[in-house]
Write an enzyme that holds these catalytic residues in place. Sequence first.
Site, short mmCIF file in Angstrom:
data_model
loop_
_atom_site.label_atom_id
_atom_site.label_comp_id
_atom_site.label_asym_id
_atom_site.label_seq_id
_atom_site.Cartn_x
_atom_site.Cartn_y
_atom_site.Cartn_z
CG ASP A 36 -0.18 -0.07 2.53
OD1 ASP A 36 1.07 -0.01 2.50
OD2 ASP A 36 -0.82 -0.19 3.59
N GLY A 37 2.19 1.11 -0.09
CA GLY A 37 3.05 2.29 -0.17
C GLY A 37 3.61 2.74 1.17
CD GLU A 38 0.56 2.25 5.85
OE1 GLU A 38 0.93 1.31 6.59
OE2 GLU A 38 -0.53 2.81 5.98
CG ASP A 168 23.73 34.59 -2.59
OD1 ASP A 168 24.65 34.18 -1.86
OD2 ASP A 168 22.76 33.86 -2.92
CE LYS A 191 20.80 33.39 -5.37
NZ LYS A 191 21.20 31.99 -5.22
CG ASP A 218 26.03 29.22 -3.66
OD1 ASP A 218 25.95 29.66 -2.50
OD2 ASP A 218 25.13 29.39 -4.50
C1 R5P Z 1 20.48 29.89 -2.09
O1 R5P Z 1 20.53 31.07 -1.81
C2 R5P Z 1 21.70 29.01 -2.14
O2 R5P Z 1 22.79 29.60 -1.51
C3 R5P Z 1 22.08 28.65 -3.57
O3 R5P Z 1 22.63 29.78 -4.22
C4 R5P Z 1 20.91 28.16 -4.33
O4 R5P Z 1 20.22 27.18 -3.62
C5 R5P Z 1 21.35 27.62 -5.67
O5 R5P Z 1 20.21 27.22 -6.37
P1 R5P Z 1 20.26 27.01 -7.93
O6 R5P Z 1 21.40 26.08 -8.25
O7 R5P Z 1 18.93 26.38 -8.25
O8 R5P Z 1 20.40 28.34 -8.57
#
Ligand code: R5P
Length: 296
Positions: A36-38, A168, A191, A218
């Site tokens: 059932d997916g559980e 960012d 960003k 990042d």
């Molecule tokens: C968000 O602010 C994170 O620091 C990454 O910059 C973000 O999650 C990257 O997402 P994507 O690769 O979809 O641009």
Amino acid sequence: MSTTLHYFMANRAEAQRLASGLGIASLPIETRPFPDGESFVRVGKSTSTALLYCSLDRPDAKMVPLLLAASALRDGGANRIVLIAPYLCYMRQDRAFSAGEAVSQRVIGKLIAASFDGLITVDPHLHRTPSLQAVAPGIVAITVSAAATIARTLATMTTPDTLLVGPDEESRQWVDAIAAPLGLDVMICTKTRRGDRTVEIALPDKSRASGRPVMLVDDIISSGGTLNACARLLRAGGATRISAVATHCLANGKDLDSLFENGIDPVRATDTIPGPAADISIAPALAEAICAHNFV
Ligand code: R5P
């Protein structure tokens, strides 16, 4: 004190690397879907401290088995259960951005706090939340930084003129922490997110990329839209080579291909989430945190 590490099969390799670094036994968790997916879940023999390794990428399918496994470990006699979730899901939705939206970070944090005595994760994406402790109230909440691990890797991939670029302001903490031990120059962009896969990036000074290699840094690569937007501007600004490194790579094969097609090569990440780009082991950094907090 007796400690065992329990893991789901999706994280077998990373969990076994960690257990071997800690010199403790590791046991797989048996799971299968009922018709059932559980989920059926069976854990191995509990010790007084149980480390439960489950990276929470693609979390919706993982959360129920995770909570069942924690409950079974408790029933089996574990009196301290620590969740090792190298990637912690739902951290980006930390408020309702418009009426009616669920505050996912709060919901997931409370669920974890109700089932575990401790939480260890790597570079959680905490934007407006002051600390991991605020996400998981009442339990020991430990953030491991991937910066030293990544910096050691970059030492062999960068030259003194490499410019580290963060997309960012939020990325500044990671970019600075990686650049400092290597003595590298840093540039942070601005960003604006336009959609799930679309962002606009502004470079503060594109002349700084001219004639030099650039490494994008990042915390998360998800769709790859952020890195692609940065790379287009940096190439137009004269960067000689563009590569990228992140703590967590959630990107699927198609999205990774789009990064390579856009000239970002290599793309590397730690193995908080298994995948083709995840070739930097985070196990030593996790082991250090686990030992420092006397979980073994
Ligand atoms: C968000 O602010 C994170 O620091 C990454 O910059 C973000 O999650 C990257 O997402 P994507 O690769 O979809 O641009």
